[in-house]
Design an enzyme around this catalytic site. Structure first.
Site, PDB file in Angstrom:
ATOM      1  N   ARG A  16       0.858  -1.205   0.000  1.00 50.49           N
ATOM      2  CA  ARG A  16       0.000   0.000   0.000  1.00 50.49           C
ATOM      3  C   ARG A  16       0.888   1.247   0.000  1.00 50.49           C
ATOM      4  O   ARG A  16       2.088   1.175   0.259  1.00 50.49           O
ATOM      5  CB  ARG A  16      -0.861   0.056   1.271  1.00 50.49           C
ATOM      6  CG  ARG A  16      -1.838  -1.061   1.410  1.00 50.49           C
ATOM      7  CD  ARG A  16      -2.711  -0.879   2.646  1.00 50.49           C
ATOM      8  NE  ARG A  16      -2.044  -1.260   3.875  1.00 50.49           N
ATOM      9  CZ  ARG A  16      -1.930  -0.482   4.944  1.00 50.49           C
ATOM     10  NH1 ARG A  16      -2.413   0.728   4.921  1.00 50.49           N
ATOM     11  NH2 ARG A  16      -1.312  -0.913   6.029  1.00 50.49           N
ATOM     12  N   ASN A  91      10.960   0.870   4.090  1.00 52.92           N
ATOM     13  CA  ASN A  91       9.806   1.771   4.017  1.00 52.92           C
ATOM     14  C   ASN A  91       8.710   1.447   5.026  1.00 52.92           C
ATOM     15  O   ASN A  91       7.991   2.339   5.463  1.00 52.92           O
ATOM     16  CB  ASN A  91       9.227   1.708   2.589  1.00 52.92           C
ATOM     17  CG  ASN A  91       7.876   2.360   2.494  1.00 52.92           C
ATOM     18  OD1 ASN A  91       7.758   3.575   2.486  1.00 52.92           O
ATOM     19  ND2 ASN A  91       6.813   1.550   2.475  1.00 52.92           N
ATOM     20  N   TYR A 156       6.605   8.249  17.306  1.00 57.85           N
ATOM     21  CA  TYR A 156       6.846   8.251  15.857  1.00 57.85           C
ATOM     22  C   TYR A 156       8.051   9.143  15.529  1.00 57.85           C
ATOM     23  O   TYR A 156       8.942   8.766  14.769  1.00 57.85           O
ATOM     24  CB  TYR A 156       5.580   8.750  15.153  1.00 57.85           C
ATOM     25  CG  TYR A 156       5.626   8.692  13.651  1.00 57.85           C
ATOM     26  CD1 TYR A 156       5.415   7.490  12.970  1.00 57.85           C
ATOM     27  CD2 TYR A 156       5.861   9.838  12.894  1.00 57.85           C
ATOM     28  CE1 TYR A 156       5.444   7.435  11.587  1.00 57.85           C
ATOM     29  CE2 TYR A 156       5.902   9.798  11.509  1.00 57.85           C
ATOM     30  CZ  TYR A 156       5.683   8.595  10.859  1.00 57.85           C
ATOM     31  OH  TYR A 156       5.719   8.549   9.475  1.00 57.85           O
ATOM     32  N   ALA A 158      10.496  10.020  17.518  1.00 58.87           N
ATOM     33  CA  ALA A 158      11.737   9.414  18.027  1.00 58.87           C
ATOM     34  C   ALA A 158      12.213   8.315  17.078  1.00 58.87           C
ATOM     35  O   ALA A 158      13.408   8.209  16.775  1.00 58.87           O
ATOM     36  CB  ALA A 158      11.504   8.844  19.425  1.00 58.87           C
ATOM     37  N   ILE A 189       1.744  12.939   3.161  1.00 54.01           N
ATOM     38  CA  ILE A 189       1.538  12.273   1.870  1.00 54.01           C
ATOM     39  C   ILE A 189       0.193  11.544   1.908  1.00 54.01           C
ATOM     40  O   ILE A 189      -0.170  10.953   2.931  1.00 54.01           O
ATOM     41  CB  ILE A 189       2.679  11.250   1.601  1.00 54.01           C
ATOM     42  CG1 ILE A 189       4.060  11.911   1.777  1.00 54.01           C
ATOM     43  CG2 ILE A 189       2.542  10.638   0.208  1.00 54.01           C
ATOM     44  CD1 ILE A 189       4.331  13.137   0.933  1.00 54.01           C
TER      45      ILE A 189
HETATM   46  P1  NAP Z   1       0.647   2.956   4.851  1.00 54.11           P
HETATM   47  O1  NAP Z   1      -0.149   3.431   3.699  1.00 54.11           O
HETATM   48  O2  NAP Z   1       0.008   2.781   6.183  1.00 54.11           O
HETATM   49  O3  NAP Z   1       1.373   1.591   4.399  1.00 54.11           O
HETATM   50  C1  NAP Z   1       2.235   0.952   5.291  1.00 54.11           C
HETATM   51  C2  NAP Z   1       2.893  -0.218   4.616  1.00 54.11           C
HETATM   52  O4  NAP Z   1       3.826  -0.802   5.551  1.00 54.11           O
HETATM   53  C3  NAP Z   1       1.924  -1.337   4.257  1.00 54.11           C
HETATM   54  O5  NAP Z   1       2.388  -1.970   3.086  1.00 54.11           O
HETATM   55  C4  NAP Z   1       2.012  -2.279   5.451  1.00 54.11           C
HETATM   56  O6  NAP Z   1       1.681  -3.628   5.152  1.00 54.11           O
HETATM   57  C5  NAP Z   1       3.475  -2.169   5.775  1.00 54.11           C
HETATM   58  N1  NAP Z   1       3.812  -2.523   7.146  1.00 54.11           N
HETATM   59  C6  NAP Z   1       3.437  -1.917   8.290  1.00 54.11           C
HETATM   60  N2  NAP Z   1       3.988  -2.526   9.355  1.00 54.11           N
HETATM   61  C7  NAP Z   1       4.736  -3.544   8.852  1.00 54.11           C
HETATM   62  C8  NAP Z   1       5.556  -4.542   9.419  1.00 54.11           C
HETATM   63  N3  NAP Z   1       5.730  -4.625  10.754  1.00 54.11           N
HETATM   64  N4  NAP Z   1       6.180  -5.425   8.599  1.00 54.11           N
HETATM   65  C9  NAP Z   1       6.018  -5.351   7.268  1.00 54.11           C
HETATM   66  N5  NAP Z   1       5.264  -4.428   6.659  1.00 54.11           N
HETATM   67  C10 NAP Z   1       4.626  -3.536   7.448  1.00 54.11           C
HETATM   68  O7  NAP Z   1       1.890   3.930   5.128  1.00 54.11           O
HETATM   69  P2  NAP Z   1       2.582   5.016   4.168  1.00 54.11           P
HETATM   70  O8  NAP Z   1       1.925   6.307   4.410  1.00 54.11           O
HETATM   71  O9  NAP Z   1       2.724   4.488   2.809  1.00 54.11           O
HETATM   72  O10 NAP Z   1       4.019   5.099   4.868  1.00 54.11           O
HETATM   73  C11 NAP Z   1       5.150   4.413   4.363  1.00 54.11           C
HETATM   74  C12 NAP Z   1       6.368   4.913   5.124  1.00 54.11           C
HETATM   75  O11 NAP Z   1       6.499   6.325   4.948  1.00 54.11           O
HETATM   76  C13 NAP Z   1       6.286   4.691   6.630  1.00 54.11           C
HETATM   77  O12 NAP Z   1       7.561   4.383   7.142  1.00 54.11           O
HETATM   78  C14 NAP Z   1       5.824   6.042   7.153  1.00 54.11           C
HETATM   79  O13 NAP Z   1       6.189   6.247   8.486  1.00 54.11           O
HETATM   80  C15 NAP Z   1       6.549   6.963   6.199  1.00 54.11           C
HETATM   81  N6  NAP Z   1       5.966   8.311   6.100  1.00 54.11           N
HETATM   82  C16 NAP Z   1       4.674   8.467   5.678  1.00 54.11           C
HETATM   83  C17 NAP Z   1       4.155   9.756   5.593  1.00 54.11           C
HETATM   84  C18 NAP Z   1       2.746  10.042   5.131  1.00 54.11           C
HETATM   85  O14 NAP Z   1       2.333  11.201   5.209  1.00 54.11           O
HETATM   86  N7  NAP Z   1       2.003   9.074   4.647  1.00 54.11           N
HETATM   87  C19 NAP Z   1       4.941  10.851   5.955  1.00 54.11           C
HETATM   88  C20 NAP Z   1       6.236  10.638   6.374  1.00 54.11           C
HETATM   89  C21 NAP Z   1       6.746   9.350   6.433  1.00 54.11           C
HETATM   90  P3  NAP Z   1       0.144  -4.164   5.248  1.00 54.11           P
HETATM   91  O15 NAP Z   1      -0.568  -3.575   4.070  1.00 54.11           O
HETATM   92  O16 NAP Z   1       0.254  -5.637   5.156  1.00 54.11           O
HETATM   93  O17 NAP Z   1      -0.396  -3.662   6.535  1.00 54.11           O
END
Ligand code: NAP
Length: 248
Positions: A16, A91, A156, A158, A189
């Protein structure tokens, strides 16, 4: 010539959101893709099919990023299936937001494990084949919140600040082996993780963002593509803020 022709990229959490967009972008640039998920079985299968339809090799692995033994097994499996790991994108991540007064020890541990220990777990494994190949690019997903903090997100923040310290240290340790390690610090995002921000209207957040909008997963994937490819051959130990100007 595509930017990642015949490279093998291992991307965590690509069922995702941002990881999904990175996997697609890398595959469009010729990379073979190994990617992980935790619980989205169906979405991971669809993503695998979509990527394979592009004519590259793609495979989904169910693997908990926070689990050390799982990272070891994942790396063994990917090396067996693909024969190399040229690029690793750490990621996968979660958020469990709460003010410190209400933040439980369990919530704290969960976030540190999924966001920070995960980066140690997999990086420790992938550097072995990368050192043998004397080449590699590791990309760690931090956050604007790790750069500047945010009320209600201490765990988060930290974890994501920890990712930055880790990234810089690994760049220093492994630069002489031609292994680069950089971080991306996205702002807001549009993914499942931030969908709650739209409650009551997304516009109220825009005053904090010079570009006055949320970013798209593809825009973070573009930064990841730069860091994964030889376009950034002389870039290591850096944090690229992709946040619409929030940290300026
Ligand atoms: P998301 O839409 O919630 O997707 C998270 C992804 O990580 C999913 O594929 C999920 O798998 C997987 N995941 C979560 N925990 C896991 C684990 N323990 N082992 C393996 N896979 C795991 O999140 P996102 O917004 O794309 O974020 C991706 C990264 O960017 C994260 O590190 C987040 O902190 C960072 N980030 C996001 C934003 C934002 O605004 N969205 C901003 C800054 C940084 P499942 O589908 O199987 O649950």
């Amino acid at each position: 010539m595509k930017l990642l022709e015949n490279k093998v990229a291992l991307i965590t959490g690509a069922s995702r959101g941002i990881g999904e967009a990175i996997a697609l972008k890398f595959a469009q640039q010729g990379a073979n893709i190994a990617f992980t998920y935790l619980s989205s079985e169906q979405r991971a299968k669809e993503q695998e099919d979509k990527l394979n339809a592009l004519g590259i090799k793609a495979k989904a692995y169910k693997s908990d990023a926070g689990n050390y033994a799982a990272a070891e097994q994942l790396t063994t499996d990917v090396m067996k299936d693909f024969g190399a790991i040229d690029i690793c994108v750490n990621n996968a991540g979660i958020s469990r937001d709460n003010l410190l007064l209400r933040l439980t020890e369990e919530q704290w541990d969960e976030v540190i494990q999924a966001n920070l220990k995960s980066v140690y777990n997999l990086t420790k494994q992938v550097i072995k084949p990368m050192m043998k190949a004397r080449s590699g690019s590791i990309i760690n997903m931090s956050s604007v919140v790790g750069v500047q903090g945010n009320a209600g997100q201490s765990s988060y923040a930290a974890s994501k600040a920890g990712v930055i310290g880790f990234t810089k240290s690994i760049a220093l340790e492994l630069g002489s082996r031609n292994i680069r390690c950089n971080a991306i610090a996205p702002g807001f995002i549009e993914t499942d993780m931030t969908s709650y921000l739209k409650d009551g209207g997304a516009e109220k957040w825009f005053s904090q963002i010079p570009l006055a909008r949320f970013g798209k997963p593809e825009e973070i994937a573009d930064v990841a593509l730069f860091l994964a490819s030889d376009m950034s051959a002389y870039v290591t130990g850096q944090v690229i803020n992709a946040c619409g100007g929030m940290t300026t």
